[in-house]
Design an enzyme around this catalytic site. Structure first.
Site, mmCIF file in Angstrom:
data_model
loop_
_atom_site.group_PDB
_atom_site.id
_atom_site.type_symbol
_atom_site.label_atom_id
_atom_site.label_comp_id
_atom_site.label_asym_id
_atom_site.label_seq_id
_atom_site.Cartn_x
_atom_site.Cartn_y
_atom_site.Cartn_z
ATOM 1 N N GLY A 1 3.615 -5.298 7.537
ATOM 2 C CA GLY A 1 3.636 -5.158 6.360
ATOM 3 C C GLY A 1 2.379 -4.897 5.633
ATOM 4 O O GLY A 1 2.378 -4.842 4.223
ATOM 5 N N GLU B 1 1.709 -6.554 13.556
ATOM 6 C CA GLU B 1 2.714 -5.360 13.762
ATOM 7 C C GLU B 1 2.647 -4.365 12.760
ATOM 8 O O GLU B 1 3.846 -4.354 11.922
ATOM 9 C CB GLU B 1 3.910 -6.186 14.129
ATOM 10 C CG GLU B 1 4.287 -7.079 15.132
ATOM 11 C CD GLU B 1 5.293 -8.267 14.665
ATOM 12 O OE1 GLU B 1 5.834 -8.242 13.769
ATOM 13 O OE2 GLU B 1 5.434 -8.962 15.701
ATOM 14 N N PRO B 2 1.607 -3.654 12.627
ATOM 15 C CA PRO B 2 1.822 -2.617 11.679
ATOM 16 C C PRO B 2 2.972 -1.763 11.904
ATOM 17 O O PRO B 2 2.778 -0.871 13.077
ATOM 18 C CB PRO B 2 0.410 -1.830 11.536
ATOM 19 C CG PRO B 2 -0.198 -2.070 12.994
ATOM 20 C CD PRO B 2 0.653 -3.251 13.711
ATOM 21 N N TYR C 1 14.188 0.596 -3.038
ATOM 22 C CA TYR C 1 13.239 -0.151 -3.262
ATOM 23 C C TYR C 1 12.410 0.347 -4.805
ATOM 24 O O TYR C 1 11.347 0.038 -4.768
ATOM 25 C CB TYR C 1 12.178 -0.256 -2.263
ATOM 26 C CG TYR C 1 12.465 -0.291 -0.701
ATOM 27 C CD1 TYR C 1 13.353 -1.523 -0.432
ATOM 28 C CD2 TYR C 1 12.445 0.701 0.082
ATOM 29 C CE1 TYR C 1 13.815 -1.584 0.898
ATOM 30 C CE2 TYR C 1 12.850 0.411 1.403
ATOM 31 C CZ TYR C 1 13.450 -0.689 1.830
ATOM 32 O OH TYR C 1 13.723 -0.741 3.268
ATOM 33 N N CYS D 1 25.890 12.696 -4.274
ATOM 34 C CA CYS D 1 26.813 12.324 -5.373
ATOM 35 C C CYS D 1 26.445 11.017 -6.159
ATOM 36 O O CYS D 1 27.469 10.116 -6.076
ATOM 37 C CB CYS D 1 28.388 12.271 -5.029
ATOM 38 S SG CYS D 1 28.657 13.870 -4.401
HETATM 39 N N1 PLP Z 1 7.018 -6.847 11.989
HETATM 40 C C1 PLP Z 1 8.377 -7.306 11.446
HETATM 41 C C2 PLP Z 1 8.762 -8.516 12.277
HETATM 42 C C3 PLP Z 1 8.918 -6.639 10.680
HETATM 43 O O1 PLP Z 1 10.193 -7.181 10.051
HETATM 44 C C4 PLP Z 1 8.476 -5.415 9.986
HETATM 45 C C5 PLP Z 1 9.310 -4.780 8.789
HETATM 46 O O2 PLP Z 1 10.196 -5.222 8.558
HETATM 47 C C6 PLP Z 1 7.458 -5.106 10.483
HETATM 48 C C7 PLP Z 1 6.917 -5.598 11.484
HETATM 49 C C8 PLP Z 1 6.801 -3.767 9.957
HETATM 50 O O3 PLP Z 1 6.522 -3.698 8.746
HETATM 51 P P1 PLP Z 1 5.526 -2.479 8.049
HETATM 52 O O4 PLP Z 1 6.044 -1.265 8.499
HETATM 53 O O5 PLP Z 1 5.678 -2.836 6.666
HETATM 54 O O6 PLP Z 1 4.275 -2.802 8.638
#
Ligand code: PLP
Length: 411
Positions: free
Chosen positions: A234, A267-268, A311, A338
């Site tokens: 995130g 988890e980027p 978004y 369209c």
């Molecule tokens: N991890 C989980 C569980 C997610 O749902 C997401 C995005 O939806 C991500 C990681 C990665 O998010 P971002 O690309 O915003 O870092």
């Protein structure tokens, strides 16, 4: 906002990865996604330096094989959330032990497939996931007890667009906090619960949210077998020149280490790939409505960039061969689909664009190629890697016959 290699050459033309973008566009056509390998690699290496394989790349952000290979070579792990993404990361050569598997509604086949492949960690999101994994243990498909994280909704309010906020109590993801202890106890009967997981949302610039997440999960760690807290992904990326600088991985690692002495996973997705990508388009019709607006139509749109419609995402636009020319117009850059919501960039300050000129939008490496659709039967663009003055098509342009390939004649 722009890839690290973006420069305006002595001829005034924009280059990325040593490639003149308008020449590249002439060669591969438009629209095309362009990814700067050096920018991507630098981002991956920065995350690897801060977290090593405790950072897993969220494949959903950009699942192109060539992107995954750069991530893999940097030593990061990978995160998949469907059977398709799992196949992509396995196909790209990630060791199964370095894969984290997520999702709020995976099928029994998807979960059993992950177990059979020997993925390192599975986040269990609900009771049904636990049932399916228990069944895989019982029928022998799991060679050993699956290692799992229990996903919780930490009730941390992320202050982001509602469509990418996931950690609030009213969410389809994870067990609510009130159900956490029971869920952990249940999962532990047949699974190795090595820790807890949460993901509060996307496009976050405030690291306090990640610390808050740890603070919510930490008291529940007494009930699990291991010491792993995953705070999800995130971390935001700048899309406009005035956007704040996103926090870096070292800063996040330092803050998290101060909060939890055990293992912290991240988890980027976007943070690794957004800035590496730009999209090139050809300008078509330019429509000036006196005293109202000017529409600059390009040959793509919400099919290859749905993020504006989804978004309200905002993008900058430049003309590839005149990026620094004085601006004549503040325009809405639109596509060819369209719908009036088919917008690429609002308030784009441009020199008066001529039909055929190449227009570029930066910060399009994440969730563009991944989310593209074929709406209006517009074929999806290729993905082109650039480095050291060379460009290479790593995902080809979709062909019209691809669009009709699934039709069943006479069906
Ligand atoms: N991890 C989980 C569980 C997610 O749902 C997401 C995005 O939806 C991500 C990681 C990665 O998010 P971002 O690309 O915003 O870092």
């Amino acid at each position: 906002v722009w890839p690290a290699t973006a420069v305006v050459g002595p001829d005034g033309r924009l280059r990325v990865g040593g490639c003149v973008l308008s020449d590249l566009a002439a060669d591969v056509g438009t629209p095309s996604y362009v990814v700067c390998r050096a920018t991507l690699r630098a981002a991956c290496e920065a995350w690897a330096e801060a977290f090593g394989a405790r950072a897993s790349y969220a494949t959903k952000a950009n699942p192109a094989r060539a992107v995954l290979e750069v991530v893999r070579d940097a030593g990061l792990a990978a995160d998949a959330s469907t059977g398709g993404e799992l196949a992509a990361v396995l196909g790209a050569g990630f060791e199964p032990a370095r894969i984290v598997f997520h999702g709020n509604n995976r099928s029994a086949d998807e979960l059993a497939g992950a177990v059979e492949a020997g993925v390192g960690l599975i986040a269990v999101d609900n009771d049904r996931d636990i049932d399916i994994l228990e069944a895989a243990v019982a029928d022998g498909r799991a060679r050993s007890r699956p290692r799992v994280l229990v996903r919780l909704t930490p009730n941390v309010e992320p202050h982001t667009h509602a469509h990418v906020a996931t950690g609030q109590a009213d969410s389809k993801f994870g067990f609510p906090l009130a159900a956490a202890e029971a869920a952990i106890a249940r999962a532990r009967r047949r699974l190795d619960v090595v820790g807890l997981h949460a993901h509060v949302g996307s496009m976050l610039f405030d690291l306090d949210l990640f610390e808050e997440t740890v603070d919510v999960l930490a008291p529940l760690m007494a009930g699990v077998d291991g010491d792993v807290i995953s705070v999800g992904g995130g971390i935001g990326a700048a899309h406009l020149p005035d956007d704040p600088e996103p926090p870096g991985p070292q800063e996040l690692a330092r803050r998290l280490a101060g909060r939890w002495p055990g293992t912290v996973l991240v988890e980027p997705g976007r943070a690794l790939v957004a800035r590496a990508g730009v999209t090139v388009y050809a300008v078509g019709n330019v429509r000036r409505i006196p005293d109202v607006n000017t529409y600059v139509a390009v040959d793509g749109g919400m099919g290859e960039n749905p993020r504006v419609a989804l978004y309200d995402a905002r993008y900058e636009a430049r003309l590839a061969d005149r990026p620094l020319d004085a601006t004549d117009v503040v325009a809405t850059v639109v596509g060819k689909h369209c719908e009036s919501g088919d917008v690429i960039a609002r308030g784009a300050a441009l020199p008066w664009p001529e039909p055929g000129e190449i227009l570029v939008t930066p910060a399009t490496g994440a969730y563009h190629h991944a989310m593209a659709s074929t709406y209006n039967l517009v074929p999806r663009p290729p993905l082109v890697m650039v480095e050291d003055g060379r460009h290479e098509v790593v995902v080809r342009r979709e062909r019209l016959e691809d669009l009709f390939a699934r039709e069943v004649p006479g069906g």
